[in-house]
Design a protein around this motif. Structure first.
Motif, PDB file in Angstrom:
ATOM      1  N   TYR A  93       0.838  -1.200   0.000  1.00  0.00           N
ATOM      2  CA  TYR A  93       0.000   0.000   0.000  1.00  0.00           C
ATOM      3  C   TYR A  93       0.873   1.249   0.000  1.00  0.00           C
ATOM      4  O   TYR A  93       0.631   2.194  -0.774  1.00  0.00           O
ATOM      5  N   ASN A  94       1.889   1.271   0.850  1.00  0.00           N
ATOM      6  CA  ASN A  94       2.766   2.450   0.939  1.00  0.00           C
ATOM      7  C   ASN A  94       3.521   2.681  -0.360  1.00  0.00           C
ATOM      8  O   ASN A  94       3.749   3.835  -0.752  1.00  0.00           O
ATOM      9  N   LYS A  95       3.899   1.605  -1.032  1.00  0.00           N
ATOM     10  CA  LYS A  95       4.607   1.766  -2.306  1.00  0.00           C
ATOM     11  C   LYS A  95       3.706   2.416  -3.345  1.00  0.00           C
ATOM     12  O   LYS A  95       4.116   3.353  -4.046  1.00  0.00           O
ATOM     13  N   TRP A  96       2.461   1.905  -3.469  1.00  0.00           N
ATOM     14  CA  TRP A  96       1.557   2.509  -4.443  1.00  0.00           C
ATOM     15  C   TRP A  96       1.304   3.966  -4.094  1.00  0.00           C
ATOM     16  O   TRP A  96       1.339   4.844  -4.984  1.00  0.00           O
ATOM     17  N   THR A  97       1.064   4.262  -2.843  1.00  0.00           N
ATOM     18  CA  THR A  97       0.778   5.631  -2.415  1.00  0.00           C
ATOM     19  C   THR A  97       1.945   6.558  -2.729  1.00  0.00           C
ATOM     20  O   THR A  97       1.755   7.670  -3.243  1.00  0.00           O
ATOM     21  N   ALA A  98       3.162   6.118  -2.442  1.00  0.00           N
ATOM     22  CA  ALA A  98       4.343   6.948  -2.708  1.00  0.00           C
ATOM     23  C   ALA A  98       4.512   7.191  -4.205  1.00  0.00           C
ATOM     24  O   ALA A  98       4.805   8.321  -4.636  1.00  0.00           O
ATOM     25  N   ASP A  99       4.322   6.148  -5.013  1.00  0.00           N
ATOM     26  CA  ASP A  99       4.450   6.297  -6.462  1.00  0.00           C
ATOM     27  C   ASP A  99       3.398   7.271  -6.995  1.00  0.00           C
ATOM     28  O   ASP A  99       3.694   8.133  -7.839  1.00  0.00           O
ATOM     29  N   TYR A 100       2.166   7.134  -6.510  1.00  0.00           N
ATOM     30  CA  TYR A 100       1.086   8.004  -6.972  1.00  0.00           C
ATOM     31  C   TYR A 100       1.343   9.450  -6.556  1.00  0.00           C
ATOM     32  O   TYR A 100       1.201  10.381  -7.369  1.00  0.00           O
ATOM     33  N   GLN A 101       1.727   9.662  -5.323  1.00  0.00           N
ATOM     34  CA  GLN A 101       1.965  11.028  -4.844  1.00  0.00           C
ATOM     35  C   GLN A 101       3.125  11.687  -5.582  1.00  0.00           C
ATOM     36  O   GLN A 101       3.096  12.902  -5.837  1.00  0.00           O
ATOM     37  N   ALA A 102       4.132  10.901  -5.937  1.00  0.00           N
ATOM     38  CA  ALA A 102       5.249  11.447  -6.714  1.00  0.00           C
ATOM     39  C   ALA A 102       4.774  11.893  -8.093  1.00  0.00           C
ATOM     40  O   ALA A 102       5.189  12.943  -8.607  1.00  0.00           O
ATOM     41  N   LYS A 103       3.892  11.096  -8.693  1.00  0.00           N
ATOM     42  CA  LYS A 103       3.342  11.452 -10.006  1.00  0.00           C
ATOM     43  C   LYS A 103       2.487  12.709  -9.909  1.00  0.00           C
ATOM     44  O   LYS A 103       2.578  13.602 -10.765  1.00  0.00           O
ATOM     45  N   VAL A 104       1.677  12.809  -8.862  1.00  0.00           N
ATOM     46  CA  VAL A 104       0.861  14.004  -8.647  1.00  0.00           C
ATOM     47  C   VAL A 104       1.747  15.236  -8.509  1.00  0.00           C
ATOM     48  O   VAL A 104       1.487  16.283  -9.117  1.00  0.00           O
ATOM     49  N   ALA A 105       2.790  15.125  -7.707  1.00  0.00           N
ATOM     50  CA  ALA A 105       3.692  16.262  -7.489  1.00  0.00           C
ATOM     51  C   ALA A 105       4.333  16.720  -8.791  1.00  0.00           C
ATOM     52  O   ALA A 105       4.471  17.929  -9.047  1.00  0.00           O
ATOM     53  N   ASP A 106       4.703  15.756  -9.637  1.00  0.00           N
ATOM     54  CA  ASP A 106       5.326  16.089 -10.918  1.00  0.00           C
ATOM     55  C   ASP A 106       4.342  16.816 -11.834  1.00  0.00           C
ATOM     56  O   ASP A 106       4.674  17.864 -12.423  1.00  0.00           O
ATOM     57  N   VAL A 107       3.128  16.278 -11.966  1.00  0.00           N
ATOM     58  CA  VAL A 107       2.132  16.905 -12.841  1.00  0.00           C
ATOM     59  C   VAL A 107       1.754  18.277 -12.313  1.00  0.00           C
ATOM     60  O   VAL A 107       1.653  19.257 -13.081  1.00  0.00           O
ATOM     61  N   ARG A 108       1.562  18.378 -11.016  1.00  0.00           N
ATOM     62  CA  ARG A 108       1.164  19.659 -10.420  1.00  0.00           C
ATOM     63  C   ARG A 108       2.252  20.716 -10.632  1.00  0.00           C
ATOM     64  O   ARG A 108       1.950  21.884 -10.927  1.00  0.00           O
ATOM     65  N   LYS A 109       3.494  20.314 -10.501  1.00  0.00           N
ATOM     66  CA  LYS A 109       4.606  21.254 -10.711  1.00  0.00           C
ATOM     67  C   LYS A 109       4.608  21.778 -12.144  1.00  0.00           C
ATOM     68  O   LYS A 109       4.776  22.987 -12.385  1.00  0.00           O
ATOM     69  N   ARG A 110       4.399  20.897 -13.101  1.00  0.00           N
ATOM     70  CA  ARG A 110       4.416  21.322 -14.503  1.00  0.00           C
ATOM     71  C   ARG A 110       3.210  22.195 -14.849  1.00  0.00           C
ATOM     72  O   ARG A 110       3.317  23.122 -15.654  1.00  0.00           O
ATOM     73  N   LEU A 111       2.067  21.908 -14.236  1.00  0.00           N
ATOM     74  CA  LEU A 111       0.905  22.777 -14.433  1.00  0.00           C
ATOM     75  C   LEU A 111       1.189  24.178 -13.902  1.00  0.00           C
ATOM     76  O   LEU A 111       0.868  25.187 -14.555  1.00  0.00           O
ATOM     77  N   ASP A 112       1.791  24.247 -12.725  1.00  0.00           N
ATOM     78  CA  ASP A 112       2.115  25.549 -12.126  1.00  0.00           C
ATOM     79  C   ASP A 112       3.136  26.307 -12.973  1.00  0.00           C
ATOM     80  O   ASP A 112       3.013  27.528 -13.179  1.00  0.00           O
ATOM     81  N   GLU A 113       4.145  25.591 -13.452  1.00  0.00           N
ATOM     82  CA  GLU A 113       5.182  26.228 -14.254  1.00  0.00           C
ATOM     83  C   GLU A 113       4.625  26.836 -15.538  1.00  0.00           C
ATOM     84  O   GLU A 113       5.111  27.875 -16.000  1.00  0.00           O
ATOM     85  N   ARG A 114       3.613  26.215 -16.094  1.00  0.00           N
ATOM     86  CA  ARG A 114       3.023  26.705 -17.345  1.00  0.00           C
ATOM     87  C   ARG A 114       1.779  27.558 -17.122  1.00  0.00           C
ATOM     88  O   ARG A 114       1.136  27.994 -18.078  1.00  0.00           O
ATOM     89  N   GLY A 115       1.445  27.800 -15.863  1.00  0.00           N
ATOM     90  CA  GLY A 115       0.297  28.646 -15.546  1.00  0.00           C
ATOM     91  C   GLY A 115      -1.028  28.073 -16.014  1.00  0.00           C
ATOM     92  O   GLY A 115      -1.935  28.816 -16.394  1.00  0.00           O
ATOM     93  N   ILE A 116      -1.140  26.744 -15.951  1.00  0.00           N
ATOM     94  CA  ILE A 116      -2.374  26.075 -16.399  1.00  0.00           C
ATOM     95  C   ILE A 116      -3.244  25.790 -15.186  1.00  0.00           C
ATOM     96  O   ILE A 116      -2.930  24.910 -14.378  1.00  0.00           O
ATOM     97  N   HIS A 117      -4.315  26.547 -15.045  1.00  0.00           N
ATOM     98  CA  HIS A 117      -5.202  26.396 -13.889  1.00  0.00           C
ATOM     99  C   HIS A 117      -6.662  26.496 -14.334  1.00  0.00           C
ATOM    100  O   HIS A 117      -7.363  27.447 -14.002  1.00  0.00           O
ATOM    101  N   PRO A 118      -7.134  25.503 -15.072  1.00  0.00           N
ATOM    102  CA  PRO A 118      -8.503  25.573 -15.596  1.00  0.00           C
ATOM    103  C   PRO A 118      -9.558  25.247 -14.544  1.00  0.00           C
ATOM    104  O   PRO A 118      -9.277  24.613 -13.527  1.00  0.00           O
ATOM    105  N   VAL A 119     -10.768  25.686 -14.819  1.00  0.00           N
ATOM    106  CA  VAL A 119     -11.932  25.230 -14.065  1.00  0.00           C
ATOM    107  C   VAL A 119     -12.389  23.933 -14.725  1.00  0.00           C
ATOM    108  O   VAL A 119     -12.655  23.898 -15.931  1.00  0.00           O
ATOM    109  N   VAL A 120     -12.461  22.862 -13.953  1.00  0.00           N
ATOM    110  CA  VAL A 120     -12.714  21.541 -14.523  1.00  0.00           C
ATOM    111  C   VAL A 120     -14.045  20.973 -14.031  1.00  0.00           C
ATOM    112  O   VAL A 120     -14.579  21.384 -12.994  1.00  0.00           O
TER     113      VAL A 120
END
Length: 320
Positions: free
Chosen positions: A168-195
């Motif tokens: 469980y901890n492995k999946w959670t860590a992998d998922y959270q790392a992926k979230v952090a990466d995507v979120r960082k790239r969204l912030d860097e490109r100023g992409i903040h849509p209403v979804v």
């Protein structure tokens, strides 16, 4: 006839289990050490193999959880009636060679019995009739995966109960790392849509938050349309909002829409003739900008692979 057949089959299963139990007892204390006793969320205490050799996931999401937690699977697993095989976003290696039988929306107890599982994971705890029937076939861990909350809460609990916290901890860590990466790239490109997570049924377009899509929106810090009646984490705080074909102008203000499709990608709401011919719909920004994105509707129901797969859908949609 069906109920009588089920009773006979269940009785046969109980007898078979009893014979197995006697054989185990005859082999001495080593066999006893290979089982564990635990209380499930239903309040039932089960004795199950410490390392099951033929685990069965009663619903699609249960199978995904079993794979994520490293259980050895029975050689036959259930699928939904409208699926020919397992979802394409599941890890494929553990599924190689597995056979299938249909177990939803009609429950197929005879099919489960024929598999001869030594452990069953059942997430449809909202149906209180299921657990007693499944316990007659094999030790069953029943929980409620569809209570309208974050599915990851019961996932964590069952992983703990079943001694699979490392997985469980492995999946959670992998998922959270992926979230952090995507979120960082969204912030860097100023992409903040209403979804929005959107559907079209019975002549109405609805916007709401049920399951994985809004949880991923929340994890990424995206702005969920107020029409969905959800909190910042993507959990529902009210009912979805529905619009008739004459009221579609109320969808103004949504930048990107995500909508469920069939397994083969068909059924996206933008292909519906009632919407395609609606002038109000065709003027909406997410229609004119072509920012309506489909996802396999099974992802919404909550499982490790579904959560990760929907995150990847959002990543591709917003970042390319």
């Amino acid at each position: 006839m069906r109920s009588r057949a089920l009773a006979l089959l269940a009785a046969s299963a109980v007898a078979a289990l009893a014979l197995t139990s006697c054989a185990s007892q005859a082999s001495g204390g080593a066999a006893a050490a290979e089982t564990v006793s635990l209380k499930t969320p239903t309040g039932v205490t089960i004795e199950m193999p410490k390392e099951p050799k033929a685990a069965l996931g009663f619903y699609t999401t249960d199978l995904d959880i079993l794979m994520t937690l490293g259980f050895h699977l029975a050689d036959t697993q259930p699928v939904r009636e409208d699926f020919k095989t397992f979802p394409a976003y599941f890890p494929q290696e553990p599924l190689k060679g597995l056979k299938t039988f249909v177990n939803f929306p009609e429950y197929n107890f005879e099919g489960v019995l024929a598999v001869n599982p030594d452990f069953i994971l059942n997430g449809i705890g909202s149906n209180t009739d299921l657990d007693p029937k499944l316990q007659k076939i094999a030790p069953t861990y029943t929980y409620n995966a569809f209570a309208g909350n974050d599915w990851r809460d019961p996932f964590k609990q069952l992983a703990t109960d079943l001694g699979r916290t490392d997985e469980y901890n492995k999946w959670t860590a992998d998922y959270q790392a992926k979230v952090a990466d995507v979120r960082k790239r969204l912030d860097e490109r100023g992409i903040h849509p209403v979804v929005a997570d959107m559907a079209f049924r019975d002549g109405q377009v609805s916007v709401g938050c049920y399951g994985v899509p809004c949880l991923v929106f929340g994890d990424l810090g995206l702005t969920i349309t107020p029409l969905a009646n959800a909190d910042a984490k993507g959990l529902p705080v009210g009912d979805s909002t529905a619009f008739s074909l004459e009221q579609l102008g109320g969808l103004e203000g949504i930048d990107a829409v995500f909508a469920g499709t069939n397994e083969d990608g068909s059924g996206l709401l933008t292909t519906d003739e009632a919407l395609k011919s609606n002038a109000i719909w065709n003027r909406l920004p997410f229609v004119t900008n072509n920012t309506v994105y489909g996802y396999n509707y099974e992802m919404a129901y909550g499982s490790p692979s579904g959560q990760t797969a929907f995150l990847e859908v959002v990543e591709k949609a917003l970042l390319g």
